[in-house]
Design a protein around this motif. Structure first.
Motif, PDB file in Angstrom:
ATOM      1  N   LEU A   1       0.832  -1.197   0.000  1.00 10.22           N
ATOM      2  CA  LEU A   1       0.000   0.000   0.000  1.00 10.22           C
ATOM      3  C   LEU A   1       0.874   1.257   0.000  1.00 10.22           C
ATOM      4  O   LEU A   1       0.515   2.279  -0.609  1.00 10.22           O
ATOM      5  CB  LEU A   1      -0.924  -0.014   1.223  1.00 10.22           C
TER       6      LEU A   1
ATOM      7  N   VAL B   1       1.811   2.121  -3.519  1.00 10.17           N
ATOM      8  CA  VAL B   1       0.693   2.760  -4.215  1.00 10.17           C
ATOM      9  C   VAL B   1       0.567   4.216  -3.783  1.00 10.17           C
ATOM     10  O   VAL B   1       0.365   5.123  -4.607  1.00 10.17           O
ATOM     11  CB  VAL B   1      -0.616   1.985  -3.946  1.00 10.17           C
ATOM     12  N   ALA B   2       0.670   4.463  -2.480  1.00  8.90           N
ATOM     13  CA  ALA B   2       0.551   5.830  -1.964  1.00  8.90           C
ATOM     14  C   ALA B   2       1.625   6.723  -2.561  1.00  8.90           C
ATOM     15  O   ALA B   2       1.358   7.866  -2.976  1.00  8.90           O
ATOM     16  CB  ALA B   2       0.641   5.814  -0.441  1.00  8.90           C
TER      17      ALA B   2
ATOM     18  N   ALA C   1       0.863   7.535  -6.170  1.00  8.73           N
ATOM     19  CA  ALA C   1      -0.260   8.458  -6.324  1.00  8.73           C
ATOM     20  C   ALA C   1       0.008   9.817  -5.694  1.00  8.73           C
ATOM     21  O   ALA C   1      -0.778  10.757  -5.851  1.00  8.73           O
ATOM     22  CB  ALA C   1      -1.518   7.845  -5.703  1.00  8.73           C
TER      23      ALA C   1
ATOM     24  N   ALA D   1      -4.381   6.609   1.081  1.00  7.68           N
ATOM     25  CA  ALA D   1      -4.530   5.458   0.185  1.00  7.68           C
ATOM     26  C   ALA D   1      -5.423   4.393   0.801  1.00  7.68           C
ATOM     27  O   ALA D   1      -6.244   3.766   0.129  1.00  7.68           O
ATOM     28  CB  ALA D   1      -3.154   4.883  -0.142  1.00  7.68           C
TER      29      ALA D   1
ATOM     30  N   ARG E   1      -9.311   9.563  -4.797  1.00  8.18           N
ATOM     31  CA  ARG E   1      -9.598   8.116  -4.780  1.00  8.18           C
ATOM     32  C   ARG E   1      -9.285   7.506  -6.154  1.00  8.18           C
ATOM     33  O   ARG E   1      -8.662   6.451  -6.253  1.00  8.18           O
ATOM     34  CB  ARG E   1     -11.065   7.870  -4.413  1.00  8.18           C
TER      35      ARG E   1
ATOM     36  N   VAL F   1      -5.542   7.133  -6.682  1.00  2.00           N
ATOM     37  CA  VAL F   1      -4.986   6.003  -5.923  1.00  2.00           C
ATOM     38  C   VAL F   1      -5.322   4.684  -6.603  1.00  2.00           C
ATOM     39  O   VAL F   1      -4.456   3.805  -6.762  1.00  2.00           O
ATOM     40  CB  VAL F   1      -5.507   6.027  -4.473  1.00  2.00           C
TER      41      VAL F   1
ATOM     42  N   ALA G   1      -2.847   1.881  -8.193  1.00  2.00           N
ATOM     43  CA  ALA G   1      -2.894   0.474  -7.780  1.00  2.00           C
ATOM     44  C   ALA G   1      -3.019  -0.444  -8.978  1.00  2.00           C
ATOM     45  O   ALA G   1      -2.363  -1.493  -9.052  1.00  2.00           O
ATOM     46  CB  ALA G   1      -4.068   0.268  -6.817  1.00  2.00           C
TER      47      ALA G   1
END
Length: 383
Positions: free
Chosen positions: A36, A39-40, A43, A50, A65, A68, A72
């Motif tokens: 995660l 991904v954060a 983004a 996230a 959203r 993110v 992902a």
């Protein structure tokens, strides 16, 4: 020049060609999993933001959203680990189902299968999984499976056989695990789901008595963990501890039946009923009716009667309990007390839901219904 290790006509690479060293291949399991945090970072948001994007709730803008989720997708990230999320909430998402018998026997019984089907159909939409915990194969094995003391579970369901001093319930109490007891002795700290065993068996007994039968034998479920087999004398009857067997036997006797023989079986299987049928129907003073505590036991008695050349119901009436569809017994259709198996499974699931919400549900006792088939008839005229 020709390479010594190459076939004729094949040229080797010349010495002025430089080869890059080959990188060792990594297995799919050795590749580092996207997190995660990855991904954060992609983004351009914090890890907590996230996380909110995946939770579907919380103060987060739709554009954030979407960014993110796009990151992902590009990184091949499926979402937060559900087990980790459950553990952070203090839950495992698992319901332990204690079968009360070895699985090799339990899954041969349509009653257990249909109740489990109703239970899992209720738990699935709640996001709950099931851990099956077998009972002992025989009395030589421990009464409590080691899984019961170590496995993660939010609620435990004991399918049947429970008594007030049951070691399984004692273990659950020590663990502080909420429990649902099926067909057991009702207790104030345990949710209870059952059926009207006593009333159903009493109605079946009255049906057989109304047909004129007085020599009535009964074939029962196990009395306790010993799982003995054969006629039960007064001493053995005094040791009867499993509630489901006790209720069905008391329903029979409270309706006015004094059994000529109480034949205990080690399990609710056709072969156990057949063994009981051979023992009960081979003697000169055989009963004119046999009332069984399950349909599988009753079907075994019917098969034994056929084997011995007896007609059902002209020579002997046979009745069971459960209301199962047994097409392989044709042309006979068992007289039986039908219980709502799928509904019982759903009621267990609803009790689990209540316990998870911090509520102790009221005990549920589901009704049963007498279904008269072809296997019971008037007492033989020469009896």
């Amino acid at each position: 020049m020709r390479g010594r290790d190459h076939p004729a006509g094949t040229l080797t690479a010349t010495s002025n060609v430089t080869h890059a060293p080959r990188r060792p291949r990594r297995s799919a399991l050795s590749v580092q999993r996207t997190t995660l945090a990855d991904v954060a970072a992609s983004a351009g948001v914090s890890v907590s933001t996230a996380s909110l994007a995946f939770s579907g709730s919380g103060p987060i803008a739709e554009a954030t959203r979407a960014r993110v989720l796009q990151a992902a997708q590009e990184l091949g990230y499926a979402g937060p680990n559900p087990l980790g999320r459950q553990l952070r909430r203090g839950r495992s998402g698992i319901v332990g189902v204690i079968m009360g018998d070895a699985l090799r026997r339990a899954f041969r019984d349509p009653v257990a299968v249909q109740v489990l089907d109703g239970l899992t159909a209720t738990l699935g939409p709640l996001g709950l999984g099931v851990l099956l915990i077998p009972g002992p194969d025989d009395a030589s094995q421990p009464a409590v499976d080691p899984l019961l003391s170590s496995a993660a579970m939010d609620v435990a369901v004991q399918m049947w056989g429970g008594t007030s001093d049951d070691p399984v319930l004692e273990m659950l109490r020590r663990r502080g695990t909420p429990a649902v007891l099926v067909e057991g002795t009702p207790q104030p700290d345990v949710a209870a789901v059952g059926i009207d065993d006593h009333g159903g068996m009493a109605e079946l007994a009255r049906h057989v008595l109304d047909l004129g039968h007085t020599r009535i034998a009964t074939v029962t479920l196990p009395f306790d963990r010993e799982r003995a087999e054969g006629p039960a004398d007064a001493g053995r009857l005094a040791q009867l501890s499993w509630e489901i067997t006790r209720r069905r036997l008391s329903g029979l006797t409270d309706a006015g039946v004094s059994p000529t023989v109480v034949y205990e079986t080690p399990a609710s299987l056709v072969e156990n009923g057949a063994a009981a049928g051979r023992a009960l129907l081979s003697g000169p003073d055989r009963p004119t009716a046999v009332v069984c505590q399950s349909d599988l036991l009753a079907s075994g008695v019917v098969l034994a009667a056929r084997e011995l050349g007896l007609r059902v119901p002209q020579d002997v009436s046979v009745a069971g309990f459960d209301g199962l569809d047994l097409p392989w017994l044709a042309p006979d259709v068992l007289t039986s007390v039908a219980q709502p198996l799928a509904e019982k499974g759903a009621a267990i699931g609803q009790a689990v839901e209540d316990l998870l919400a911090g509520r102790m549900p009221e005990p549920r006792v589901l009704p049963v219904q007498l279904r008269v088939g072809t296997t019971t008839g008037p007492v033989p005229p020469d009896a």
